[in-house]
Write an enzyme that holds these catalytic residues in place. Sequence first.
Site, PDB file in Angstrom:
ATOM      1  CG  HIS A   1      -4.345 -11.664  -1.647  1.00 55.94           C
ATOM      2  ND1 HIS A   1      -3.915 -10.715  -2.563  1.00 55.94           N
ATOM      3  CD2 HIS A   1      -3.697 -11.405  -0.497  1.00 55.94           C
ATOM      4  CE1 HIS A   1      -3.038  -9.916  -1.972  1.00 55.94           C
ATOM      5  NE2 HIS A   1      -2.885 -10.309  -0.726  1.00 55.94           N
TER       6      HIS A   1
ATOM      7  NE  ARG B   1       0.701  -0.656   5.437  1.00 62.78           N
ATOM      8  CZ  ARG B   1       1.995  -0.410   5.284  1.00 62.78           C
ATOM      9  NH1 ARG B   1       2.568   0.576   5.940  1.00 62.78           N
ATOM     10  NH2 ARG B   1       2.711  -1.143   4.480  1.00 62.78           N
TER      11      ARG B   1
ATOM     12  CB  SER C   1      -0.954  -0.010   1.194  1.00 64.50           C
ATOM     13  OG  SER C   1      -0.232  -0.175   2.398  1.00 64.50           O
TER      14      SER C   1
ATOM     15  CD  GLU D   1      -5.941 -11.153  -5.446  1.00 65.50           C
ATOM     16  OE1 GLU D   1      -6.968 -11.227  -4.738  1.00 65.50           O
ATOM     17  OE2 GLU D   1      -4.857 -10.694  -5.028  1.00 65.50           O
TER      18      GLU D   1
ATOM     19  CB  CYS E   1      -4.626  -7.533   0.523  1.00 68.98           C
ATOM     20  SG  CYS E   1      -3.410  -7.876   1.792  1.00 68.98           S
TER      21      CYS E   1
ATOM     22  CB  ILE F   1      -0.245 -12.467   1.512  1.00 72.50           C
ATOM     23  CG1 ILE F   1      -0.710 -13.804   0.908  1.00 72.50           C
ATOM     24  CG2 ILE F   1       1.255 -12.269   1.305  1.00 72.50           C
ATOM     25  CD1 ILE F   1      -0.594 -13.878  -0.610  1.00 72.50           C
ATOM     26  NE  ARG F   2       4.555  -8.402   3.494  1.00 67.61           N
ATOM     27  CZ  ARG F   2       4.572  -7.079   3.428  1.00 67.61           C
ATOM     28  NH1 ARG F   2       4.631  -6.362   4.525  1.00 67.61           N
ATOM     29  NH2 ARG F   2       4.545  -6.475   2.275  1.00 67.61           N
TER      30      ARG F   2
HETATM   31  N1  GLN Z   1       1.217  -5.606   3.939  1.00 66.98           N
HETATM   32  C1  GLN Z   1       0.789  -4.951   2.743  1.00 66.98           C
HETATM   33  C2  GLN Z   1       0.554  -3.471   2.988  1.00 66.98           C
HETATM   34  O1  GLN Z   1       0.550  -3.042   4.078  1.00 66.98           O
HETATM   35  C3  GLN Z   1      -0.456  -5.570   2.170  1.00 66.98           C
HETATM   36  C4  GLN Z   1      -0.167  -6.976   1.754  1.00 66.98           C
HETATM   37  C5  GLN Z   1      -0.966  -7.463   0.605  1.00 66.98           C
HETATM   38  O2  GLN Z   1      -1.613  -6.699  -0.154  1.00 66.98           O
HETATM   39  N2  GLN Z   1      -0.894  -8.747   0.391  1.00 66.98           N
HETATM   40  O3  GLN Z   1       0.370  -2.756   2.064  1.00 66.98           O
END
Ligand code: GLN
Length: 192
Positions: A171, A105, A48, A173, A78, A134-135
């Site tokens: 996600h 985040r 982001s 997708e 995300c 994912i994160r």
């Molecule tokens: N950790 C990412 C962020 O803060 C987002 C991770 C993702 O889009 N898979 O932007």
Amino acid sequence: MRIGVLALQGAFAEHISILRNLEVDTMPVRSPQQLVELDGLVIPGGESTTITKLLKSYNLMDKIGNLAENGLPMLGTCAGMIVLAKEISDSTVQPIGAMAIKVRRNAFGRQRDSFESELSIPVLGEKPFPGVFIRAPVIEQANSDVEVIARLADGTMVAAKQDKLLACAFHPELTDDMRLHKYFLDIVTGER
Ligand code: GLN
């Protein structure tokens, strides 16, 4: 119907491929001119901080904000959810501010920064939805006009809808399950 997918950074190709599988006219968006005549916009996952920097330098930030305010349907996944939010708890990112949610985040820390979880999302039907995190961020607060459509087992809010704006921390997708994209298309056509 024509859907744009913001294609500055991140997992935009996967969204384009799912939408094209659903036989929707889909195009990557990289410039303000490409925002005209869209019926909906997808903001993908990625990073982001990078996406918001590029949105500014490509002169897309305010334009997308105005379109969201004027009711253009948008799906943020995300990092895309972070971009759509009104508030980010650590202020590291300046989002568009379209959805009345506060987002944290990287909310799952290092060990669990990627995991999969079967999610109950009643608006998509009874079958659990494969949540790929994912994160991932989480929704820490949501205004009363925001409908929370998915939570983890412990109650953590991970997907929400506000009018024609849809956001999820995971996600869709990256899975074979196209129900969330179909749900977004129903929002675009006004069926939801
Ligand atoms: N950790 C990412 C962020 O803060 C987002 C991770 C993702 O889009 N898979 O932007």
